[in-house]
Scaffold this motif. Structure first.
Motif, PDB file in Angstrom:
ATOM      1  N   UNK A  74      17.125  62.988 -52.671  1.00 16.19           N
ATOM      2  CA  UNK A  74      16.439  62.673 -51.413  1.00 16.19           C
ATOM      3  C   UNK A  74      16.961  63.557 -50.283  1.00 16.19           C
ATOM      4  N   UNK A  78      14.543  65.903 -48.235  1.00 16.73           N
ATOM      5  CA  UNK A  78      14.278  65.707 -46.802  1.00 16.73           C
ATOM      6  C   UNK A  78      14.514  67.010 -46.049  1.00 16.73           C
ATOM      7  N   UNK A 383      13.468  49.921 -49.421  1.00 16.41           N
ATOM      8  CA  UNK A 383      14.664  50.627 -49.895  1.00 16.41           C
ATOM      9  C   UNK A 383      15.962  49.984 -49.423  1.00 16.41           C
ATOM     10  N   UNK A 384      16.019  49.605 -48.147  1.00 15.21           N
ATOM     11  CA  UNK A 384      17.290  49.060 -47.655  1.00 15.21           C
ATOM     12  C   UNK A 384      17.579  47.677 -48.244  1.00 15.21           C
TER      13      UNK A 384
ATOM     14  N   UNK B  47      13.872  56.217 -37.598  1.00 15.05           N
ATOM     15  CA  UNK B  47      13.211  57.291 -38.344  1.00 15.05           C
ATOM     16  C   UNK B  47      13.736  57.300 -39.775  1.00 15.05           C
ATOM     17  N   UNK B  48      12.845  57.446 -40.738  1.00 13.27           N
ATOM     18  CA  UNK B  48      13.283  57.409 -42.139  1.00 13.27           C
ATOM     19  C   UNK B  48      13.621  58.794 -42.691  1.00 13.27           C
ATOM     20  N   UNK B  49      13.489  59.816 -41.878  1.00 15.35           N
ATOM     21  CA  UNK B  49      13.839  61.161 -42.353  1.00 15.35           C
ATOM     22  C   UNK B  49      12.690  61.855 -43.050  1.00 15.35           C
ATOM     23  N   UNK B 262      21.919  56.925 -44.350  1.00 14.43           N
ATOM     24  CA  UNK B 262      20.934  57.986 -44.136  1.00 14.43           C
ATOM     25  C   UNK B 262      20.081  58.225 -45.369  1.00 14.43           C
ATOM     26  N   UNK B 265      19.286  54.631 -47.790  1.00 10.55           N
ATOM     27  CA  UNK B 265      18.413  53.605 -47.219  1.00 10.55           C
ATOM     28  C   UNK B 265      17.342  54.159 -46.284  1.00 10.55           C
ATOM     29  N   UNK B 266      17.269  55.452 -46.155  1.00 12.64           N
ATOM     30  CA  UNK B 266      16.260  56.083 -45.282  1.00 12.64           C
ATOM     31  C   UNK B 266      16.362  55.602 -43.836  1.00 12.64           C
ATOM     32  N   UNK B 267      17.548  55.398 -43.321  1.00 17.50           N
ATOM     33  CA  UNK B 267      17.705  54.969 -41.928  1.00 17.50           C
ATOM     34  C   UNK B 267      18.470  56.046 -41.166  1.00 17.50           C
ATOM     35  N   UNK B 268      17.771  57.118 -40.857  1.00 18.45           N
ATOM     36  CA  UNK B 268      18.431  58.272 -40.243  1.00 18.45           C
ATOM     37  C   UNK B 268      18.962  57.957 -38.840  1.00 18.45           C
ATOM     38  N   UNK B 270      20.017  55.018 -37.608  1.00 17.49           N
ATOM     39  CA  UNK B 270      21.241  54.219 -37.653  1.00 17.49           C
ATOM     40  C   UNK B 270      22.416  55.054 -38.180  1.00 17.49           C
TER      41      UNK B 270
END
Lengths: 428, 303
Positions: A74, A78, A383-384, B47-49, B262, B265-268, B270
């Protein structure tokens, strides 16, 4: 001043070299990115790409290994997407993973390839629902592993006269016999995945298939009596059976314990079968498998698919050509056999597999007919939430006390509420 | 050149200096300042990146983190690492340097042996120690069993109460070589006359070390302590490659938490807030050191 001019000339030369390198890169073969870096996995992907390139001699693809796992891939992806240099296609997990990239407008709709390979016919319903987002396919499955089987050491079972357990009581009884015989009953390994995958069996036993999907869609809370009951069943059965110090081992170290007759059983994805074989521990002779209690007639699976980022037409065309060849029965066979996993297509005959693979293929076919093919909950959840669930279940498996049980439930429920407020859940 | 009268605009000298400064300043701005500003900007967003757009949420990421036990646990772990890095590898490196400085036979071989682990990449160190710490048949457990200490063997990387100490053990093996090398070079630079004078005055080797050598090792000590503090704050690779911050976050530090949030969890946004917190905490710890070093450099230039 002349020195400054020289300095500027050097900088100019460097810039030109960089530009040349860039244009050279642009002329390279379209790349398939994956994280199969070694062993049977690498052998499988090499064979698959070789096969596909032979089918498409005019549009060959290259490969790039991103060492690590889905997280590392990922990160690289990205960055590549932000830089406008994505691969032609990449190894993607299913469901939420795909949806994140689709929602971001990054993935190419694969409906045309899906129709050509007759995706609606060759993939069971449980698989179709985790690669289709908004009714359109964005991933084509190529690698499937069941994660609800328990491997056992045949010699130990025969010596202690244990028959493969068919329900939870029999599992606990088998653990008692093994422990009394000086063998650790059930292996497990540290990390957020393995305890979670073990937990699915008590979970499905308790909440059923409908409840499993309700948890996935956020309709069933983590603070419900059913979820608590599943945790308690997990604690009273599998956790009570776990080998001493399991949390300090990797899954391969635990597999070694089974090979070395120190541990009787190990619930792990079917990729363990290939590892056992490589260690000289032959399927059917040295080890065998049984479905975890509560999952007989069903399969829970982990799956990888090829996804195609939006890009130049020629690159997308090359990726589609690769996927068409790779997901043909012969292409899938070329991967599944060396890797030790299952081909997700029902068009691939069971005769290609070894003793263990045939068993898995039979389970898969039976579950497909019964519409009981369950995707890995980790990827169905936002996902989280999935990642936190993995960590919390591992925490509970290490310390299954009542206070930990309450903390696990409250942590997960708070996160579910947050995800519901963000409308992050999907009804798969 | 320096006495050339200043013309209108910049002199040639100034232009030359500016030319030479341009590249480092540009590099500093692009690869250091810009990422910091960009990270702070990101930390104010959801933002999830992957998505094309970000959503501005102000300081919410900071408030959420400040209410999370997981975040404080990582901060505490970083502080534990700081204490350990300042004391552990520094003290052991000094001890090894002092012992070897006594003129042992095979000094050259020991020098290589002590320094060698420091040359190994973090991922390889992690792979080695995962096997050393295998709790049933790993090297450490087997050794302890063979010398009759088997009952004290632990679930080294799997017990939340033990894992950080186990990781510190691996890092002690890995990084002591650096402290050793700096201290050893420092000891060899101490004028022999001073040690000879102390000996003639009747100082014991112990007194000679603590009263003469150690005070003169201050430049080496300050380098080792400063770099150890920086290493403790930016700690990532060895923890990620050995335990990924587990089991269940037990060995997590801020950098590994940032990476997990990041990309796991796709939480850029945070994750960026964690980075900013880390920058601030590291600043508090390291700025006094940088200020001290700057003063020393200024003093030595004045001399």
């Amino acid at each position: 001043m002349r020195r400054i001019q020289k300095f500027a000339a050097v900088l100019g030369a460097l810039a030109a070299a960089t530009a040349l390198a860039g244009s050279a890169r642009a002329q390279e073969k379209p790349e398939i990115w994956h994280y199969y870096a070694a062993g049977s996995e690498k052998a499988g992907i090499d064979a698959l790409i070789d096969y596909a390139n032979k089918q498409n001699p005019d549009n060959p693809v290259g490969q790039r290994v991103i060492p690590g796992n889905v997280v590392e891939l990922r990160r690289q992806l990205q960055t590549a997407l932000l830089g406008g240099q994505p691969p032609a296609a990449y190894q993607s997990s299913m469901a939420s993973e795909l949806k994140t990239f689709v929602d971001g407008g990054r993935l190419h709709d694969l409906s045309a390839v899906w129709a050509e390979i007759k995706g609606d016919e060759i993939f069971p319903e449980g698989i179709q629902r985790v690669v289709k987002i908004g009714g359109k396919p964005y991933g084509i499955p190529f690698d499937l592993s069941l994660i609800n089987n328990v491997f056992y050491n045949k010699a130990i079972f025969e010596k202690m006269e244990i028959t493969p357990p068919a329900n939870w009581d029999e599992l606990v009884a088998a653990c008692k016999t093994l422990r009394e015989g000086g063998v650790e009953p059930l292996g497990n390994a540290g990390g957020p995945f393995w305890s979670l995958y073990n937990f699915y069996a008590p979970l499905v036993s308790t909440v059923g298939v409908d409840g499993y999907y309700k948890i996935a869609s956020g309709e069933m809370g983590f603070d419900t009596p059913e979820f608590r009951k599943a945790l308690q069943l997990y604690r009273d059965t599998m956790v009570s059976c776990y080998a001493k110090n399991w949390s300090g081992k990797t899954w391969t170290q635990t597999a070694d314990d089974v090979v070395n007759n120190n541990t009787g059983m190990f619930m792990m994805g079917i990729w363990a079968s290939a590892y056992f074989k490589q260690a000289g521990f032959a399927p059917g002779e040295k080890f065998d498998v049984f479905p975890a209690p509560g999952t007989d007639g069903k399969v829970i699976f982990q799956m990888d698919a090829f996804a195609v980022p939006e890009g130049p037409e020629a690159t997308v065309k090359a990726a589609e050509g690769f996927i068409r060849a790779a997901t043909s029965p012969k292409g899938l066979e070329s991967f599944a056999v060396p890797k030790g996993s299952l081909a997700p297509s029902t068009a691939v005959p069971a005769s290609i597999y070894d003793y263990a693979g045939k068993k898995f293929a039979e389970q898969y076919a039976a579950a497909s007919k019964a519409n009981a093919v369950l995707p890995n909950l980790f990827f169905l959840l936002p996902t989280k939430v999935g990642t936190e669930l993995g960590n919390q279940i591992e925490r509970f498996a290490i310390d299954p006390s009542e206070s930990t049980e309450n903390e696990v439930i409250s942590t997960l429920e708070a996160l579910r509420q947050e995800a519901l407020a963000e409308e992050a859940y999907t009804k798969w | 050149m320096a006495h050339m009268p200043a013309k209108a605009g910049w002199s040639r000298t100034t232009l030359t200096f500016a030319g030479f400064l341009a590249l480092p300043v540009a590099l500093f701005a692009v690869f250091f300042l810009y990422p910091i500003v960009s990270t702070f900007y990101l930390s104010l967003h959801d933002w999830d990146g992957v998505a094309q757009n970000m959503r501005f949420i102000g300081l919410r990421n900071y408030w959420v983190l400040s209410a999370q036990p997981r975040f404080y646990h990582a901060v505490l772990n970083n502080i534990s690492w700081l204490v350990f890095m300042l004391l552990g590898p520094t003290a052991l490196g000094l001890l090894l340097a002092a012992v070897l400085d006594r003129g042992l036979r095979g000094e050259r071989a020991f020098r290589i042996i002590f320094f060698l682990p420091f040359t190994i990449p973090a991922v390889a160190v992690a792979a080695i120690w995962r096997w050393v710490y295998e709790p049933s048949n790993g090297l450490l457990t087997t050794l302890m069993r063979n010398v009759g200490l088997g009952e004290f063997a632990q679930n080294w990387l799997g017990d939340p109460g033990v894992v950080n100490f186990a990781l510190m053990g691996a890092v002690l093996w890995w990084t002591t070589g650096f402290a050793f090398l700096v201290f050893f070079a420092g000891l060899r630079n101490i004028p022999v006359e001073l040690l000879e004078a102390a000996r003639i005055e009747g100082a014991t080797p112990w007194q000679s070390f603590w009263r003469v050598s150690f005070p003169l090792l201050w430049p080496s000590t300050i380098i080792v302590l400063g770099i150890s503090a920086i290493d403790a704050m930016r700690l990532f690779d060895i923890v990620w490659a050995t335990t990924s911050g587990g089991p269940a976050y037990a060995s997590e530090v801020l950098a590994t938490q940032m990476y997990d949030v990041a990309f796991g969890r796709f939480e850029m946004g945070r994750a960026s807030a964690i980075s900013v917190y880390l920058l601030l905490i590291a600043g508090v710890v390291i700025m006094p050191y940088i200020a001290y070093m700057s003063r020393r450099v200024a003093d030595s230039e004045a001399d």
